[in-house]
Design a protein around this motif. Structure first.
Motif, mmCIF file in Angstrom:
data_model
loop_
_atom_site.group_PDB
_atom_site.id
_atom_site.type_symbol
_atom_site.label_atom_id
_atom_site.label_comp_id
_atom_site.label_asym_id
_atom_site.label_seq_id
_atom_site.Cartn_x
_atom_site.Cartn_y
_atom_site.Cartn_z
ATOM 1 N N GLU A 153 27.242 60.640 139.416
ATOM 2 C CA GLU A 153 26.192 61.682 139.775
ATOM 3 C C GLU A 153 25.261 61.986 138.648
ATOM 4 O OE1 GLU A 153 26.690 63.217 142.823
ATOM 5 O OE2 GLU A 153 25.916 65.310 142.463
ATOM 6 N N TYR A 154 25.501 61.944 137.516
ATOM 7 C CA TYR A 154 24.510 61.969 136.305
ATOM 8 C C TYR A 154 23.437 61.077 136.199
ATOM 9 C CZ TYR A 154 26.763 58.595 133.242
ATOM 10 O OH TYR A 154 27.265 57.461 132.654
ATOM 11 N N LYS A 171 22.236 59.611 138.996
ATOM 12 C CA LYS A 171 21.344 59.982 140.120
ATOM 13 C C LYS A 171 20.461 61.018 139.555
ATOM 14 C CE LYS A 171 21.797 60.846 144.860
ATOM 15 N NZ LYS A 171 22.725 61.546 145.865
ATOM 16 N N PHE A 172 21.171 62.095 138.866
ATOM 17 C CA PHE A 172 20.365 63.104 138.247
ATOM 18 C C PHE A 172 19.405 62.766 137.193
ATOM 19 C CE2 PHE A 172 20.000 67.233 135.676
ATOM 20 C CZ PHE A 172 19.318 67.908 136.653
ATOM 21 N N TYR A 228 17.843 59.890 137.416
ATOM 22 C CA TYR A 228 16.627 59.261 138.018
ATOM 23 C C TYR A 228 15.807 60.555 138.587
ATOM 24 C CZ TYR A 228 18.283 54.507 138.275
ATOM 25 O OH TYR A 228 18.498 53.355 138.025
ATOM 26 N N ALA A 229 16.659 61.527 139.208
ATOM 27 C CA ALA A 229 15.787 62.932 139.699
ATOM 28 C C ALA A 229 15.141 63.428 138.856
ATOM 29 C CB ALA A 229 16.716 63.715 140.564
ATOM 30 N N LYS A 230 15.656 63.286 137.593
ATOM 31 C CA LYS A 230 14.577 63.940 136.431
ATOM 32 C C LYS A 230 13.201 63.291 136.070
ATOM 33 C CE LYS A 230 17.433 64.114 132.880
ATOM 34 N NZ LYS A 230 18.216 64.601 131.718
ATOM 35 N N GLY A 231 13.170 61.772 136.797
ATOM 36 C CA GLY A 231 11.907 61.284 136.541
ATOM 37 C C GLY A 231 12.133 60.325 135.458
ATOM 38 N N LEU A 232 13.369 59.964 134.831
ATOM 39 C CA LEU A 232 13.337 59.009 133.995
ATOM 40 C C LEU A 232 13.113 57.526 134.121
ATOM 41 C CD1 LEU A 232 16.609 60.297 131.996
ATOM 42 C CD2 LEU A 232 14.171 60.897 131.570
ATOM 43 N N PRO A 233 12.346 56.787 133.457
ATOM 44 C CA PRO A 233 12.427 55.409 133.722
ATOM 45 C C PRO A 233 13.733 54.579 133.908
ATOM 46 C CG PRO A 233 11.281 55.948 131.505
ATOM 47 C CD PRO A 233 12.029 57.120 132.059
ATOM 48 N N GLN A 234 13.757 53.629 134.791
ATOM 49 C CA GLN A 234 15.144 53.023 135.114
ATOM 50 C C GLN A 234 15.565 52.658 133.752
ATOM 51 O OE1 GLN A 234 14.769 49.813 137.670
ATOM 52 N NE2 GLN A 234 16.136 50.693 139.103
ATOM 53 N N ARG A 241 15.769 53.479 130.702
ATOM 54 C CA ARG A 241 16.468 54.496 129.874
ATOM 55 C C ARG A 241 17.435 54.896 130.580
ATOM 56 N NH1 ARG A 241 14.742 57.894 125.696
ATOM 57 N NH2 ARG A 241 15.997 59.938 125.601
ATOM 58 N N HIS A 261 21.714 56.056 129.067
ATOM 59 C CA HIS A 261 22.693 56.981 129.779
ATOM 60 C C HIS A 261 23.928 56.249 130.114
ATOM 61 C CE1 HIS A 261 20.626 60.883 129.858
ATOM 62 N NE2 HIS A 261 19.491 60.071 129.742
ATOM 63 N N ARG A 286 8.688 57.045 140.359
ATOM 64 C CA ARG A 286 9.230 57.917 139.253
ATOM 65 C C ARG A 286 8.511 59.121 138.793
ATOM 66 N NH1 ARG A 286 8.626 58.570 134.162
ATOM 67 N NH2 ARG A 286 7.007 57.421 134.056
ATOM 68 N N ARG A 309 8.890 62.051 140.714
ATOM 69 C CA ARG A 309 10.413 62.714 140.597
ATOM 70 C C ARG A 309 10.200 63.503 139.381
ATOM 71 N NH1 ARG A 309 13.421 57.466 140.781
ATOM 72 N NH2 ARG A 309 13.520 56.818 142.758
ATOM 73 N N PHE A 322 21.728 69.492 141.834
ATOM 74 C CA PHE A 322 22.707 69.000 142.402
ATOM 75 C C PHE A 322 24.056 69.946 142.751
ATOM 76 C CE2 PHE A 322 20.885 64.342 141.314
ATOM 77 C CZ PHE A 322 20.832 64.108 142.603
ATOM 78 N N THR A 355 29.284 67.224 136.825
ATOM 79 C CA THR A 355 29.157 66.063 136.859
ATOM 80 C C THR A 355 27.587 65.422 136.693
ATOM 81 O OG1 THR A 355 29.209 65.681 139.236
ATOM 82 C CG2 THR A 355 31.184 65.027 137.967
ATOM 83 N N SER A 356 26.584 66.541 137.040
ATOM 84 C CA SER A 356 25.109 66.047 136.917
ATOM 85 C C SER A 356 24.861 65.967 135.708
ATOM 86 C CB SER A 356 24.277 66.719 137.861
ATOM 87 O OG SER A 356 24.634 68.300 137.729
ATOM 88 N N ASN A 360 24.974 64.459 131.495
ATOM 89 C CA ASN A 360 25.821 63.422 130.781
ATOM 90 C C ASN A 360 26.343 64.062 129.781
ATOM 91 O OD1 ASN A 360 26.367 61.027 129.311
ATOM 92 N ND2 ASN A 360 24.587 60.068 129.769
ATOM 93 N N PHE A 367 25.697 63.494 125.557
ATOM 94 C CA PHE A 367 24.063 63.831 125.008
ATOM 95 C C PHE A 367 24.277 65.734 124.918
ATOM 96 C CE2 PHE A 367 23.615 59.696 126.908
ATOM 97 C CZ PHE A 367 22.851 58.915 125.757
ATOM 98 N N ASN A 370 7.888 62.781 131.678
ATOM 99 C CA ASN A 370 6.888 63.394 132.715
ATOM 100 C C ASN A 370 5.611 63.968 132.209
ATOM 101 O OD1 ASN A 370 8.567 62.939 135.203
ATOM 102 N ND2 ASN A 370 9.972 64.348 134.323
#
Lengths: 324, 578
Positions: free
Chosen positions: A218-219, A221-222, A224-230, A232, A237, B90, B93, B101, B106-107, B109, B112, B125
């Motif tokens: 899940e993290y 996916k989150f 990606y949803a934050k807009g981080l580049p792939q 990274r 992560h 990207r 997003r 979520f 779990t959303s 990490n 960190f 962004n």
């Protein structure tokens, strides 16, 4: 933290006691030490007298206690072949063995992480399938066969690398090692790869399956949803989470590798402790055998403790203080 | 990109999402069109498998493979955002669309710090310096109501409670000033009191910042309390959309009606849930002559005058920090001097938030935990004094449990018939040749049909599995059924069916039930008497209706006032309890 260390220390002591018992039992049962010391001309009465003098007629417990007291002081007796203290003989050779293990570990880390991560990210790519196929073959080939194959291809047929020995060593800050000469490094390559070949497939698979699991979490996916580049998301992560279990397994396996050096060193005539150990068995050099078993056991225990400590430092959710 | 100024903030047109597989194409979402304007909160409701989460994932192009958008377009502020390249997507997003979520555990990490996870989002962004990003993160944490942000930002996710983590997730979703937020079940994993705070926060931030919000949820209470508009999804199709008051108050579609009637009402008690057979049709309950059947002929007749179960001053604690010095050990008191009684044939409810010790009590009664002190008496037999497993066995047979998660409480390698037959065989309750017949009858009776016995648990849905759990619990002809959150993993309509089934079985078999739930409306529908728990203390015990209408303790009052309700619904066709 203090209680954690104390607990580990108690555990380590128990483990070392068990190992010492095994080592002592080996010493007691590997033939008659007098036969090694005396010639045929010595009479039976003379032998009995020597036996009593050396304490060989004392009960087991008394002998074990004496052995323990001496062992704690680093005294495992004198090697019959070298006529020097057994521990000294082992420690002299240990540098060569650790050098080999270190080189093999570098190879394993350097190859398994990139390959495992690549296979996890591109599971359908032809290269990933090839890596996985080779790794399953790799798991099933014994180390001495790999060693002989490497030797045949790279030193006999191609003549690129030396087939045996440790080569030239140089001294740097009191450390005598083959790392500092070109010749030493050339001699290191084949044995290190042979040794690494046992663990490498296992580690590639471990890294791959852990990484696949992390990528579906899940993290990620989150992230990606934050807009981080792939990149990274993958290499920061997911990778950091992947490496946690790899570290735990890795620590144990490094200890195991010290044991595997016996075969590798024998095949490559590498002058390390493994080679020495096999020779000592052939010569029934019991003090060296006992010292070897105990030193290797100690290395095992120390690496495991260090790995546990490191795990606690890297993973913030593990609280060593609370574990008590 | 094409631009059209007349469009709303989010415009979804004829969206179709497909999952191709070896066995053909599964259409998850069919021809869906809707729009969201700035500052508006639109609820997407439906049950699991209705495709509601898929929509959110499709909008930001994070469909799990092999899902694809087969048809249709998505526009954000008039710009087409479906079919963009990975890099263009990207950039949408995080900066234009924020995502929240379901599970805050779990959303984030866990390796960190909150600072690292927030600052990286800003830097990815926005064109700002590291210091500005840090400052921004601090401001955002303060805005979502995290006290001492300078201190908390240095911490790791596991140092935050569930509600606090969800606040952090919301802060991350909003930190780059997106125009739209997609919240996928944002409060499902949280307690009622925290749910209320989080919903208020989302609502407040959306209105203040004029952000559009798509709120995906299965909870009608949530929809009623925060959304402006609501869209009802059923099997991938939008069946009804309109203003919240209109859809919930006067639904047009049959499905919407049945969905609403399945929601446990917090304002009055019904005999049974009506109209709930729209989704998962159970086989018609096979009529058994209970009085003459094995199931009704329990050998345990009532011989004892007084309460069936008596819990007196039970204390139970768990060690949270162990130490070799007793003074430095730390404990959590999961049950603190808890006392209550359950009488034959009644349903006693235990209600409280997570961590209040409800399940601990249930497990202590079932003999899975041993209390440090206190007495638990079943029909006058002191359970805490039974030392051997042998002595406990007849009592274990008379008390059975139905667990929360029907996915993990059954052995996946056993056939359903064997799962149900196991307790009968173990306790030697019937002759060998009778067992198969009994198992078939049980399966029929819980509405699964006798053929179900030949299958394995994974072939069933959650609701069907919970029926299997109930059949297994009934297989020992128990007198006390302990239900630990039996429906919280299920959809509302399935929940309504399961609760109806439990009520039917209780009437037929004169079962006594201990019913544990965090869901107040469910408790109200099921229980005769209830106990309210908080941090291991039983703060109030009383008749269910009395506690719901006139709670005495401050905590019960607070809990009941926070209950999301939707009293504005039509009350036609509902059987009202006398």
């Amino acid at each position: 933290m203090f209680t954690f260390l104390l607990k580990r220390l108690v555990q380590a002591t128990i483990v070392m006691l068990v190992i010492s018992l095994v080592a002592f039992a080996v010493k007691d049962n590997l033939g008659d030490p007098l036969r090694e010391l005396t010639g045929q001309s010595v009479s039976e009465a003379e032998r009995q007298k020597m036996r009593t003098e050396m304490g060989l007629n004392d009960p087991f417990v008394v002998q074990y206690k004496r052995f323990l007291i001496n062992a704690v002081q680093g005294d495992f007796g004198t090697s019959y072949t070298f006529n020097r203290p057994a521990l000294e003989v082992i420690l002299d050779r240990l540098v060569a063995t650790l050098e080999l293990v270190f080189a093999a570990t570098l190879i394993i880390i350097g190859l398994s992480i990139p390959l495992g991560v690549y296979c996890a990210i591109n599971p359908k790519h032809g290269f990933s399938k090839l890596v996985m196929a080779i790794s399953s073959i790799g798991i099933s080939i014994p180390v001495f066969l790999t060693a002989i194959l490497l030797m045949y291809v790279f030193s006999i047929e191609l003549g690129w690398l030396p087939a045996y020995g440790r080569g030239e060593t140089a001294n740097w800050l009191g450390w005598e090692s083959g790392f500092f000469t070109l010749d030493g490094l050339a001699h290191l390559i084949l044995p290190a790869f042979a040794l690494a070949s046992i663990m490498l497939p296992l580690f590639i698979r471990l890294v791959r399956s852990e990484m696949i699991e992390q990528l579906s979490s899940e993290y990620v996916k989150f992230a990606y949803a934050k807009g981080l580049p792939q990149r990274r998301v993958w290499y920061l992560h997911a990778l950091k989470n992947t490496l946690l279990p790899v570290l735990t397994v890795g620590g144990v396996q490094i200890g195991t590798m010290v044991a595997y050096t016996i075969l590798t060193e024998k095949v490559f005539q590498w002058p390390g402790t493994g080679f020495l150990f096999l020779d000592s068995i052939q010569r029934t050099d019991t003090p060296v055998i006992t010292a070897y078993v105990i030193v290797v056991g100690l290395i095992f225990v120390i690496t495991n403790t260090i790995v546990d400590l490191l795990y606690g430092l890297i993973n913030p959710t593990v609280n060593l203080t609370a574990k008590g | 990109m094409t631009q059209d100024k007349n469009m709303s903030l989010l415009e979804v047109q004829h969206l179709q999402i497909e999952y191709p597989s070896r066995h053909g194409v599964m259409v998850a979402v069919k021809d869906l069109s809707f729009s969201i304007t700035a500052g508006e909160i639109v609820g997407i409701v439906g049950e699991s498998g209705a495709g509601k989460s898929t929509i959110g994932n499709a909008i930001i192009d994070l469909l799990s493979p092999p899902g694809v958008i087969a048809q249709g377009e998505v526009y954000l502020n008039g710009n087409k955002i479906s079919g963009l390249s990975r890099e263009q997507m990207r950039q949408v997003r995080g900066s234009k669309i924020g995502f929240i979520f379901q599970d805050p555990m779990t959303s984030l990490n866990s390796l960190f710090t909150i600072e690292q996870q927030m600052v990286e989002t800003v830097l990815a962004n926005m064109d700002v310096s590291r210091e500005q990003a840090y400052q921004r993160s601090l401001d955002m944490l303060a805005a979502v109501g995290i006290p001492e942000p300078e201190l908390r930002i240095k911490q790791y996710p596991h140092q935050f409670s569930g509600g606090m983590r969800q606040r952090v997730v919301i802060a991350i979703a909003l930190i780059c000033e997106p125009e739209l937020i997609i919240a996928d079940e944002p409060t499902t994993a949280l307690d009622v009191s925290i749910q209320d705070q989080i919903l208020e926060l989302i609502k407040k931030l959306c209105k203040e910042r004029q952000v559009g919000c798509m709120l995906v949820t299965h909870d009608m209470g949530v929809v009623a309390s925060v959304t402006d508009k609501v869209a009802v999804m059923y099997r991938g199709q939008l069946v009804e959309m309109g203003s919240t008051a209109q859809v919930l108050g006067a639904p047009n579609h049959e499905y919407t009606k049945s969905l609403i009637s399945a929601v446990p009402r917090s304002d009055l008690k019904l005999v049974r849930f009506p109209l709930v057979n729209y989704i998962e049709t159970a086989e018609e309950i096979h009529q058994l002559d209970i009085a003459n059947h094995w199931l009704g002929q329990s050998q345990d007749q009532k011989q004892y005058q007084g309460p069936l179960l008596k819990v007196e001053n039970v204390n139970l604690r768990f060690t949270t920090k162990d130490s070799i010095f007793p003074s430095r050990r730390e404990y959590v008191q999961a049950s603190n001097n808890v006392s209550f009684e359950i009488h034959e044939g009644e349903t006693f409810g235990l209600v409280g938030e997570s961590g209040s010790g409800k399940s601990t009590i249930a497990r202590a009664i079932a003999g899975l935990y041993t209390p440090q002190s206190g007495n638990i008496t079943f029909e006058g037999v002191e359970l805490t004094e039974l030392k051997s497993e042998q002595a406990r066995r007849p009592l274990r047979r008379q008390m059975q449990m139905v667990f929360q998660n029907p996915y993990t409480s059954m052995n996946p390698r056993m056939k359903v018939a064997d799962i149900i037959a196991e307790p009968i065989r173990f306790h030697r309750l019937a002759e060998k040749h009778q067992v198969d017949q009994i198992v078939s009858d049980l399966l029929d009776h819980v509405g699964l049909g006798r053929k179900a016995g030949l299958k394995y648990p994974h072939e069933f849905s959650g609701g069907q599995r919970q029926r299997i759990s109930i059949a297994r619990a009934l297989a020992t002809r128990p007198r006390l059924l302990i239900c630990d959150e039996p429906t919280s993993a299920l959809d509302v309509s399935v929940q309504a069916q399961i609760l109806n089934l439990l009520k039917d079985l209780q009437d037929e078999l004169n079962l006594t039930m201990l019913f544990i739930s965090h869901d107040l409306p469910v408790i109200r529908q099921m229980c005769d008497r209830i106990g309210v728990m908080k941090h291991g203390h039983l703060v109030e015990v009383g008749n269910s209706e009395q506690i719901f209408t006139a709670p005495q303790h401050e905590y019960s009052k607070n809990l009941i006032s926070l209950m999301p309700s939707f009293a504005a619904f039509s009350k036609q066709n509902l059987q009202i309890a006398k």
